[in-house]
Design an enzyme around this catalytic site. Structure first.
Site, PDB file in Angstrom:
ATOM      1  N   LYS A 279       0.831  -1.200   0.000  1.00 47.22           N
ATOM      2  CA  LYS A 279       0.000   0.000   0.000  1.00 47.22           C
ATOM      3  C   LYS A 279       0.865   1.249   0.000  1.00 47.22           C
ATOM      4  CE  LYS A 279      -3.803  -2.004   2.733  1.00 47.22           C
ATOM      5  NZ  LYS A 279      -4.910  -1.804   1.779  1.00 47.22           N
ATOM      6  N   ARG A 353     -10.410 -11.588   1.531  1.00 43.58           N
ATOM      7  CA  ARG A 353     -11.262 -12.637   0.968  1.00 43.58           C
ATOM      8  C   ARG A 353     -10.586 -14.000   1.048  1.00 43.58           C
ATOM      9  NH1 ARG A 353     -11.427  -9.438  -4.534  1.00 43.58           N
ATOM     10  NH2 ARG A 353     -11.183  -7.811  -2.962  1.00 43.58           N
TER      11      ARG A 353
END
Length: 494
Positions: A279, A353
């Site tokens: 990030k 996920r």
């Protein structure tokens, strides 16, 4: 905090302060009118002279009230009567308690339970009052050398004009206090820094909660995860020195201990650097909140153990730390999930996920009545819905409607997005059963499409709380503990 119910004349109540609702149209609800009459129309005169304009969430402290047994009145503006909805009611409570808790008071009362005061019945109002009180008392200063002044309030009496509604007020306050405590636990866990709140810390907290409330708690360490074949959870955590955990808590409140449980599944990424798909540095400190789903599951279990509904509940938390070590998961890697399906990892920052898919597969063993997973899953959810609303996607329309209704009652709302088959092809992979991302279009939906492939055996819903679990530097919000608690309460026999 105690929440006794008072049915006597509020003008005779001996308290340190009474919170009094005032509307712009000048019509005072019964309790406010009694206080106004006993104080020689003090409230009415303040409004007529323009000393207090009761716009929504405005406040006016009256330090001396003639003719009353209370030391103070705290007037709180409620705006126009016809516009006083659920949101305004909660906004007014937050404003009132912000002032009240700054005062040197131990025993206060609130006169906002009259039917004229906004939406819903006395049960809902008492619930919102108790929850708001608990939320207002929360402090996070454990790492500060200088602590904030302690809260002195220990007792908030709920004034009821109609004695027939006392039982409802008591019931509502009990629910609100339980949910408020759960919200504050979720906020506390979310606010903790990543070097404190690790997967092992979450496991320890689950064991403490279990020991205090007679929950069965099972902690699966990395050896156990490897033995069961939970390759997705292990892959996400393999770049960290912090070991991953699958945490399971079981509450049995139904008359039949074998009754199919309702399962909550929480994403517990205690810090998300993005892994190899690193990030940007701006606001990366807020990625300690990437376990907001897990925090809300823990908070809901705290609320459920306090309220003890006649229902069976299982909480599953998939927890890992996503770091860019030399052994970290790489773009292009293919992993095998607990279900046996393979996933081509195109972006290691789509890790939530991955841990959730193994947890959803683990949930199958309970033959659940419903499964709801909660995750700070996609930035796309914030783009779509902002910070006001959680996203809801589901393979079962009845379950989706139940959750939406629970959110409306708890005023912890969600909005349903489509989960159509047409989106599934975005997850096609040339090398594995599926890819872990589906490109920029419909990012929240394709993330749910990925999860849906692991939730085909039961009614399932997904809550993306990326925009609602925390509020920037203000910290954790405790959402969606209110929604989840109301959903579970609504499923239990009354």
């Amino acid at each position: 905090m105690e929440f006794p119910v008072l049915t006597a004349n509020p003008a005779r109540s001996e308290t340190d302060c009474i919170i009094v609702p005032v509307f712009k149209d000048g019509d005072l609800p019964p309790a406010s009118e009694r206080l106004d009459d006993a104080s020689e129309r003090l409230i009415t005169q303040l409004m007529e002279r323009g000393d207090f304009d009761p716009v929504t969430a405005s406040t006016q402290l009256v330090p001396f009230a003639p003719g009353l047994n209370t030391a103070r009145l705290l007037l709180v503006g409620c705006g126009e009567t016809g516009e006083f909805n659920e949101g305004a009611f909660r906004k007014v409570l937050d404003a009132a308690f912000g002032v009240l808790l700054s005062l040197p008071v131990e025993n206060a009362a609130i006169a906002m339970l009259d039917r004229e005061n906004g939406p819903h019945d006395v049960v809902w109002k008492a619930r919102m009052i108790a929850e708001a009180t608990l939320r207002a008392t929360y402090r996070f200063d454990r790492f500060k050398s200088k602590k904030r002044p302690p809260i002195t309030l220990t007792r908030l009496s709920l004034m009821v004009s109609d004695a027939n509604e006392a039982a409802g007020a008591e019931a509502g306050a009990r629910i609100g206090a339980g949910i408020g405590a759960g919200i504050n636990l979720a906020r506390e866990l979310g606010n903790l820094p990543g070097n404190v709140c690790t997967p092992r810390y979450l496991a320890d907290e689950a064991e403490k909660l279990g020991a205090e409330n007679d929950l069965k708690v099972t902690i699966h360490d990395e050896k156990a995860l490897e033995a069961m074949g939970a390759g997705a959870i292990l892959a996400v955590g393999q770049g960290s020195t912090e070991p991953s955990r699958l945490i399971v808590m079981e509450y049995k409140g139904a008359a039949d201990p074998e009754e199919a449980p309702h399962v909550l599944v929480g994403k517990g990424i205690t810090f998300d650097s993005g892994g190899i798909s690193l990030k940007g540095g701006a606001n990366m400190d807020e990625m300690k909140f990437d376990m907001g789903g897990a925090a809300s599951v823990m908070g809901t279990m705290k609320a459920i153990t306090a309220l003890k509904p006649n229902i069976n509940v299982v909480a599953i938390i998939a927890s890992a730390e996503n770091m860019p070590d030399a052994s970290a998961l790489k773009p292009g890697d293919i992993i095998t999930t607990l279900k046996g399906l393979t996933v081509e990892v195109l972006n290691t920052d789509a890790e939530g996920r991955l841990v959730l898919c193994d947890a959803l597969t683990y949930a199958e063993r309970y033959q659940p009545a419903s499964v709801v997973d909660i995750a700070t899953l996609t930035g796309a959810c914030i783009v779509a819905l902002g910070h006001q609303t959680s996203a809801l996607l589901s393979n079962d329309d009845v379950l989706a409607q139940q959750l939406l209704e629970a959110g409306n009652i708890a005023w912890d709302r969600a909005w349903q997005l489509p989960l159509w088959d047409e989106y599934q092809s975005q997850l096609d992979s040339e090398y594995a059963d599926m890819a872990n991302i589906g490109g920029r279009p419909a990012g929240t939906i394709t993330a749910a499409c990925f999860l849906s492939r692991f939730a085909k055996g039961y009614p399932w819903a997904h809550l993306d709380v990326a925009g609602t679990a925390w509020d920037g530097k203000k910290g954790g919000t405790g959402r969606p503990v209110g929604l989840l608690s109301e959903y579970l309460l609504s499923r239990a026999p009354r």
